[in-house]
Design a protein around this motif. Structure first.
Motif, PDB file in Angstrom:
ATOM      1  N   LEU A   1      20.066  66.438 -19.488  1.00 23.24           N
ATOM      2  CA  LEU A   1      19.481  67.321 -18.728  1.00 23.24           C
ATOM      3  C   LEU A   1      20.908  67.554 -17.508  1.00 23.24           C
ATOM      4  CD1 LEU A   1      15.707  66.167 -19.476  1.00 23.24           C
ATOM      5  CD2 LEU A   1      17.310  67.636 -20.371  1.00 23.24           C
ATOM      6  N   ASP A   2      21.088  66.870 -17.595  1.00 24.57           N
ATOM      7  CA  ASP A   2      22.656  67.326 -16.053  1.00 24.57           C
ATOM      8  C   ASP A   2      23.129  68.372 -16.694  1.00 24.57           C
ATOM      9  OD1 ASP A   2      21.037  65.810 -14.853  1.00 24.57           O
ATOM     10  OD2 ASP A   2      21.451  63.836 -14.061  1.00 24.57           O
ATOM     11  N   GLY A   3      23.679  67.733 -17.901  1.00 22.99           N
ATOM     12  CA  GLY A   3      24.717  68.671 -18.174  1.00 22.99           C
ATOM     13  C   GLY A   3      24.242  69.530 -18.862  1.00 22.99           C
ATOM     14  N   SER A   4      22.709  69.799 -19.283  1.00 20.23           N
ATOM     15  CA  SER A   4      22.362  71.037 -19.400  1.00 20.23           C
ATOM     16  C   SER A   4      22.548  72.029 -17.999  1.00 20.23           C
ATOM     17  CB  SER A   4      21.098  71.081 -20.275  1.00 20.23           C
ATOM     18  OG  SER A   4      20.299  72.221 -20.316  1.00 20.23           O
ATOM     19  N   VAL A   5      21.603  71.928 -17.992  1.00 21.76           N
ATOM     20  CA  VAL A   5      21.718  72.438 -16.213  1.00 21.76           C
ATOM     21  C   VAL A   5      23.418  72.259 -15.907  1.00 21.76           C
ATOM     22  CG1 VAL A   5      21.330  72.128 -13.433  1.00 21.76           C
ATOM     23  CG2 VAL A   5      19.944  71.853 -15.387  1.00 21.76           C
ATOM     24  N   ARG A   6      23.835  72.211 -15.424  1.00 29.56           N
ATOM     25  CA  ARG A   6      25.298  72.364 -15.534  1.00 29.56           C
ATOM     26  C   ARG A   6      25.985  73.555 -16.016  1.00 29.56           C
ATOM     27  NH1 ARG A   6      25.770  67.050 -14.359  1.00 29.56           N
ATOM     28  NH2 ARG A   6      27.266  66.651 -15.785  1.00 29.56           N
ATOM     29  N   ALA A   7      25.892  72.713 -17.865  1.00 33.89           N
ATOM     30  CA  ALA A   7      26.232  73.932 -18.396  1.00 33.89           C
ATOM     31  C   ALA A   7      25.944  75.871 -18.345  1.00 33.89           C
ATOM     32  CB  ALA A   7      25.893  73.445 -19.837  1.00 33.89           C
ATOM     33  N   THR A   8      24.639  75.536 -18.482  1.00 34.50           N
ATOM     34  CA  THR A   8      23.936  76.704 -17.895  1.00 34.50           C
ATOM     35  C   THR A   8      24.081  77.014 -16.682  1.00 34.50           C
ATOM     36  OG1 THR A   8      21.909  75.626 -17.720  1.00 34.50           O
ATOM     37  CG2 THR A   8      22.678  75.849 -20.214  1.00 34.50           C
TER      38      THR A   8
ATOM     39  N   VAL B   1      13.138  70.429 -12.451  1.00 35.90           N
ATOM     40  CA  VAL B   1      12.766  70.318 -13.438  1.00 35.90           C
ATOM     41  C   VAL B   1      13.987  69.540 -14.446  1.00 35.90           C
ATOM     42  CG1 VAL B   1      12.523  71.703 -16.510  1.00 35.90           C
ATOM     43  CG2 VAL B   1      12.110  72.480 -13.973  1.00 35.90           C
ATOM     44  N   ALA B   2      14.684  69.017 -14.800  1.00 33.67           N
ATOM     45  CA  ALA B   2      15.188  67.720 -15.605  1.00 33.67           C
ATOM     46  C   ALA B   2      14.682  66.853 -15.408  1.00 33.67           C
ATOM     47  CB  ALA B   2      16.900  67.700 -15.361  1.00 33.67           C
ATOM     48  N   ASP B   3      14.820  66.684 -13.185  1.00 34.07           N
ATOM     49  CA  ASP B   3      14.323  65.227 -12.830  1.00 34.07           C
ATOM     50  C   ASP B   3      12.933  65.306 -12.940  1.00 34.07           C
ATOM     51  OD1 ASP B   3      16.858  65.383 -11.526  1.00 34.07           O
ATOM     52  OD2 ASP B   3      16.229  66.330 -10.072  1.00 34.07           O
TER      53      ASP B   3
ATOM     54  N   ALA C   1      17.994  76.218 -20.123  1.00 32.17           N
ATOM     55  CA  ALA C   1      18.858  77.430 -20.465  1.00 32.17           C
ATOM     56  C   ALA C   1      18.727  79.060 -20.326  1.00 32.17           C
ATOM     57  CB  ALA C   1      19.388  77.129 -22.042  1.00 32.17           C
ATOM     58  N   VAL C   2      17.370  79.168 -21.314  1.00 27.59           N
ATOM     59  CA  VAL C   2      16.380  80.008 -20.632  1.00 27.59           C
ATOM     60  C   VAL C   2      16.266  80.785 -19.228  1.00 27.59           C
ATOM     61  CG1 VAL C   2      14.391  81.269 -21.675  1.00 27.59           C
ATOM     62  CG2 VAL C   2      15.443  79.495 -23.258  1.00 27.59           C
ATOM     63  N   GLN C   3      15.670  79.560 -18.544  1.00 27.00           N
ATOM     64  CA  GLN C   3      15.429  79.741 -17.378  1.00 27.00           C
ATOM     65  C   GLN C   3      16.471  80.279 -16.354  1.00 27.00           C
ATOM     66  OE1 GLN C   3      12.163  79.856 -15.360  1.00 27.00           O
ATOM     67  NE2 GLN C   3      11.742  80.613 -17.300  1.00 27.00           N
ATOM     68  N   ALA C   4      17.492  80.210 -16.335  1.00 30.22           N
ATOM     69  CA  ALA C   4      19.086  79.869 -16.356  1.00 30.22           C
ATOM     70  C   ALA C   4      20.135  80.912 -16.273  1.00 30.22           C
ATOM     71  CB  ALA C   4      20.815  79.378 -16.761  1.00 30.22           C
ATOM     72  N   ALA C   5      19.454  82.043 -17.894  1.00 32.32           N
ATOM     73  CA  ALA C   5      19.508  83.055 -18.386  1.00 32.32           C
ATOM     74  C   ALA C   5      19.119  84.236 -17.621  1.00 32.32           C
ATOM     75  CB  ALA C   5      18.952  83.884 -20.280  1.00 32.32           C
ATOM     76  N   GLY C   6      17.637  83.486 -17.146  1.00 26.78           N
ATOM     77  CA  GLY C   6      16.791  84.461 -16.527  1.00 26.78           C
ATOM     78  C   GLY C   6      17.543  84.608 -14.822  1.00 26.78           C
ATOM     79  N   GLY C   7      18.395  84.011 -14.585  1.00 28.52           N
ATOM     80  CA  GLY C   7      18.327  83.370 -12.410  1.00 28.52           C
ATOM     81  C   GLY C   7      18.207  82.665 -12.337  1.00 28.52           C
ATOM     82  N   THR C   8      16.931  81.772 -12.816  1.00 27.34           N
ATOM     83  CA  THR C   8      16.368  80.472 -12.111  1.00 27.34           C
ATOM     84  C   THR C   8      17.929  79.877 -11.148  1.00 27.34           C
ATOM     85  OG1 THR C   8      14.816  80.566 -13.743  1.00 27.34           O
ATOM     86  CG2 THR C   8      15.077  78.353 -11.807  1.00 27.34           C
TER      87      THR C   8
ATOM     88  N   GLY D   1      23.689  78.209 -27.620  1.00 30.86           N
ATOM     89  CA  GLY D   1      23.395  77.722 -28.438  1.00 30.86           C
ATOM     90  C   GLY D   1      22.120  78.383 -29.209  1.00 30.86           C
ATOM     91  N   VAL D   2      21.356  78.440 -27.451  1.00 38.68           N
ATOM     92  CA  VAL D   2      20.104  79.086 -28.171  1.00 38.68           C
ATOM     93  C   VAL D   2      19.925  80.563 -27.602  1.00 38.68           C
ATOM     94  CG1 VAL D   2      18.150  78.744 -26.061  1.00 38.68           C
ATOM     95  CG2 VAL D   2      19.910  76.945 -26.585  1.00 38.68           C
ATOM     96  N   GLN D   3      20.643  81.451 -26.811  1.00 41.80           N
ATOM     97  CA  GLN D   3      20.734  82.385 -26.608  1.00 41.80           C
ATOM     98  C   GLN D   3      21.162  83.313 -27.053  1.00 41.80           C
ATOM     99  OE1 GLN D   3      19.702  80.853 -23.572  1.00 41.80           O
ATOM    100  NE2 GLN D   3      20.706  82.434 -22.321  1.00 41.80           N
ATOM    101  N   GLY D   4      22.771  82.579 -28.246  1.00 46.28           N
ATOM    102  CA  GLY D   4      23.692  83.883 -29.078  1.00 46.28           C
ATOM    103  C   GLY D   4      23.058  84.586 -29.924  1.00 46.28           C
ATOM    104  N   ALA D   5      21.565  84.384 -30.464  1.00 45.94           N
ATOM    105  CA  ALA D   5      21.552  84.558 -32.250  1.00 45.94           C
ATOM    106  C   ALA D   5      20.098  84.641 -32.511  1.00 45.94           C
ATOM    107  CB  ALA D   5      21.760  84.441 -33.299  1.00 45.94           C
ATOM    108  N   LEU D   6      19.109  84.196 -31.599  1.00 46.04           N
ATOM    109  CA  LEU D   6      17.881  83.721 -31.801  1.00 46.04           C
ATOM    110  C   LEU D   6      16.866  85.142 -32.078  1.00 46.04           C
ATOM    111  CD1 LEU D   6      16.485  81.845 -29.140  1.00 46.04           C
ATOM    112  CD2 LEU D   6      16.284  81.531 -30.642  1.00 46.04           C
TER     113      LEU D   6
END
Length: 178
Positions: free
Chosen positions: A71-78, A167-169, A152-159, A89-94
């Protein structure tokens, strides 16, 4: 990779892709095949680069540490500065039509493969007594992947990164004890 990451499969035009690579369309087709093949290569590069936190997380000594690192990696990467927000991997072609179905299917398989790796790691944790014997490795893996995808979706939305880390914690507070 960054063009697909930022614009998605269907949003990435051949002009965008060739411009980013500094090559002609003819060279792109000669080097990579078609757009679908290039997308798969970009996804491989993403897996080995920005999403490599997943493989590293699996090496953690306890299931809880695997979950925390994932989860920490997800936060950092996104939320990585200088990169598109969110996850290729999430938004590329949903949301693709028939022309993008190969890319959509590739991403579905990619996400499912990563869920399976988590599941297998959590099965190992149950076998080793690191997770309770009644823990459901499949459900734990799906839970983690769902939270990471939501991040990832929230990050793409600017969170903001700090908000996503909270959230991860919070997700980890419901982690089963050993």
């Amino acid at each position: 990779m960054r063009v697909f990451w930022g614009q998605g499969y269907e949003g990435a035009s051949l002009t965008d892709l060739t411009h980013a690579m500094g090559i002609t369309r003819t060279s792109m087709y000669a080097a990579f095949g078609n757009k679908e093949d290039l997308f798969r290569k970009a996804l491989d590069r993403y897996t080995e680069g920005p999403a490599s936190y997943g493989a590293r997380a699996l090496q953690e000594p306890t299931a809880r540490q695997v979950a925390a690192a994932f989860l920490d990696g997800s936060v950092r990467a996104t939320t990585r500065p200088g990169c598109p927000a969110g996850c290729l991997g999430v938004q590329g072609a949903l949301a693709t039509g028939d022309p993008g179905s190969d890319a959509r299917d590739a991403l579905t398989a990619w996400r499912n493969a990563h869920t399976s790796l988590l599941r297998d790691r959590f099965r190992q944790a149950v076998d080793e007594g690191d997770l309770p014997s009644d823990a459901d490795p499949e459900l734990l893996a799906r839970y983690l992947m769902t939270v990471a995808n939501g991040i990832a979706v929230q990050a793409a939305g600017g969170t903001a990164r700090d908000d996503l880390q909270q959230v991860a914690d919070m997700a980890l507070r419901s982690w089963p004890p050993a």
